[in-house]
Motif scaffolding. Structure first.
Motif, short mmCIF file in Angstrom:
data_model
loop_
_atom_site.label_atom_id
_atom_site.label_comp_id
_atom_site.label_asym_id
_atom_site.label_seq_id
_atom_site.Cartn_x
_atom_site.Cartn_y
_atom_site.Cartn_z
N LEU A 86 0.82 -1.21 0.00
CA LEU A 86 0.00 0.00 0.00
C LEU A 86 0.85 1.27 0.00
O LEU A 86 0.54 2.24 -0.70
CB LEU A 86 -0.94 0.00 1.21
CG LEU A 86 -2.04 -1.06 1.21
CD1 LEU A 86 -2.81 -1.04 2.52
CD2 LEU A 86 -2.99 -0.85 0.04
N VAL A 87 1.92 1.27 0.78
CA VAL A 87 2.79 2.45 0.81
C VAL A 87 3.47 2.66 -0.53
O VAL A 87 3.52 3.77 -1.06
CB VAL A 87 3.84 2.33 1.93
CG1 VAL A 87 4.86 3.47 1.83
CG2 VAL A 87 3.19 2.37 3.29
N ARG A 88 3.99 1.58 -1.11
CA ARG A 88 4.66 1.72 -2.41
C ARG A 88 3.68 2.21 -3.48
O ARG A 88 4.06 3.02 -4.34
CB ARG A 88 5.28 0.38 -2.83
CG ARG A 88 6.51 0.01 -2.01
CD ARG A 88 7.28 -1.13 -2.65
NE ARG A 88 6.51 -2.36 -2.67
CZ ARG A 88 6.47 -3.24 -1.67
NH1 ARG A 88 7.13 -3.00 -0.56
NH2 ARG A 88 5.78 -4.36 -1.78
N ARG A 89 2.44 1.74 -3.41
CA ARG A 89 1.44 2.21 -4.37
C ARG A 89 1.16 3.70 -4.18
O ARG A 89 1.08 4.46 -5.15
CB ARG A 89 0.15 1.41 -4.22
CG ARG A 89 -0.94 1.79 -5.23
CD ARG A 89 -2.24 1.07 -4.93
NE ARG A 89 -2.04 -0.36 -4.86
CZ ARG A 89 -2.89 -1.20 -4.29
NH1 ARG A 89 -3.98 -0.74 -3.70
NH2 ARG A 89 -2.66 -2.50 -4.29
N ALA A 90 1.02 4.12 -2.91
CA ALA A 90 0.74 5.52 -2.62
C ALA A 90 1.88 6.40 -3.10
O ALA A 90 1.66 7.47 -3.69
CB ALA A 90 0.52 5.71 -1.13
N LEU A 91 3.11 5.98 -2.87
CA LEU A 91 4.26 6.77 -3.29
C LEU A 91 4.38 6.80 -4.82
O LEU A 91 4.71 7.84 -5.41
CB LEU A 91 5.55 6.19 -2.69
CG LEU A 91 5.65 6.20 -1.17
CD1 LEU A 91 6.99 5.66 -0.72
CD2 LEU A 91 5.44 7.61 -0.62
N SER A 92 4.11 5.67 -5.45
CA SER A 92 4.17 5.61 -6.91
C SER A 92 3.14 6.54 -7.54
O SER A 92 3.45 7.28 -8.49
CB SER A 92 3.94 4.18 -7.38
OG SER A 92 3.92 4.09 -8.79
N GLU A 93 1.93 6.53 -7.02
CA GLU A 93 0.88 7.39 -7.56
C GLU A 93 1.19 8.87 -7.33
O GLU A 93 0.89 9.71 -8.17
CB GLU A 93 -0.46 7.03 -6.92
CG GLU A 93 -0.99 5.66 -7.35
CD GLU A 93 -2.25 5.26 -6.62
OE1 GLU A 93 -2.65 5.99 -5.68
OE2 GLU A 93 -2.84 4.22 -6.97
#
Length: 210
Positions: A86-93
């Motif tokens: 979830l964190v990696r997705r948030a940072l990527s977005e």
């Protein structure tokens, strides 16, 4: 020979010991259990949490838990993995359309702090993983460090930041985010995210020199 997925009577597939729901209802139940585990373990800690408390919070029978997870340890490990995803997705977005590395650092730090303030229980679980599941804890941070290091190396090649030890830089920058997240979640700091980010980003870009 690779193992063939075995469909169980509960509508799940079991492959290599991992139980995966095959229906929307099954996936919703699994997510409900994970969300309940996040709240219960995050609030009470791993030792004080129980499968009974988790299933009660999720609104399912205790036996339903074992359809999707073998033990409390397994659901805990899954929460650590979920936090990373979830964190990696948030940072990527938050950074996907930002080409300059320094601008991406600012956007990424903002996204991270906003995420952990919205998911304080997951953040506490990561902290506890050092003692409950050290392997998952190490994997969580090493995965981030690898991606961070690659991003910094690319920024050096693009002339966006000066050359330096990318690995040490990655861990140092991760340390800033981790400490600021801990101050917000563990110590209850209420400083607005934008104010925290402005100060931290100035430190990252300009250092402490007068």
């Amino acid at each position: 020979m690779a193992k063939t997925a075995r469909k169980t009577s509960t509508g799940t597939d079991q492959s290599n010991g991992q139980i995966q729901p095959k229906t929307a209802r099954g996936e919703a139940t699994r997510k409900a259990i994970l969300s309940a585990a996040e709240r219960v373990i995050g609030e009470r800690g791993f030792n004080e949490a129980s499968i009974g408390l988790i299933t009660r919070e999720a609104g399912v029978a205790q036996g339903t838990f074992y359809i999707y997870f073998k033990s409390k340890d397994e659901v805990f490990s899954e929460l650590v993995l979920e936090m990373g995803r979830l964190v990696r997705r948030a940072l990527s977005e938050a950074t996907q359309n930002i080409e300059n590395r320094l601008d991406a650092e600012k956007a990424g730090l903002t996204a991270f702090l906003e995420f952990i303030r919205a998911h304080p229980d997951l953040y506490r679980i990561i902290q506890e993983a050092l003692f409950v599941d050290p392997e998952a804890y190490h994997a969580y941070y090493h995965t981030f460090a690898e991606g961070y290091r690659n991003g910094l190396e690319s920024a050096v090649k693009a002339g966006q930041i000066k050359p330096g030890d990318a690995d040490t830089r990655a861990w140092a920058l991760m340390g800033i985010s981790r400490s600021l997240g801990e101050r917000a979640v563990i110590w209850g700091d209420k400083t607005p995210v934008e104010d925290v980010v402005e100060t931290a980003h100035d430190l990252i870009v300009n250092g402490l020199k007068p």
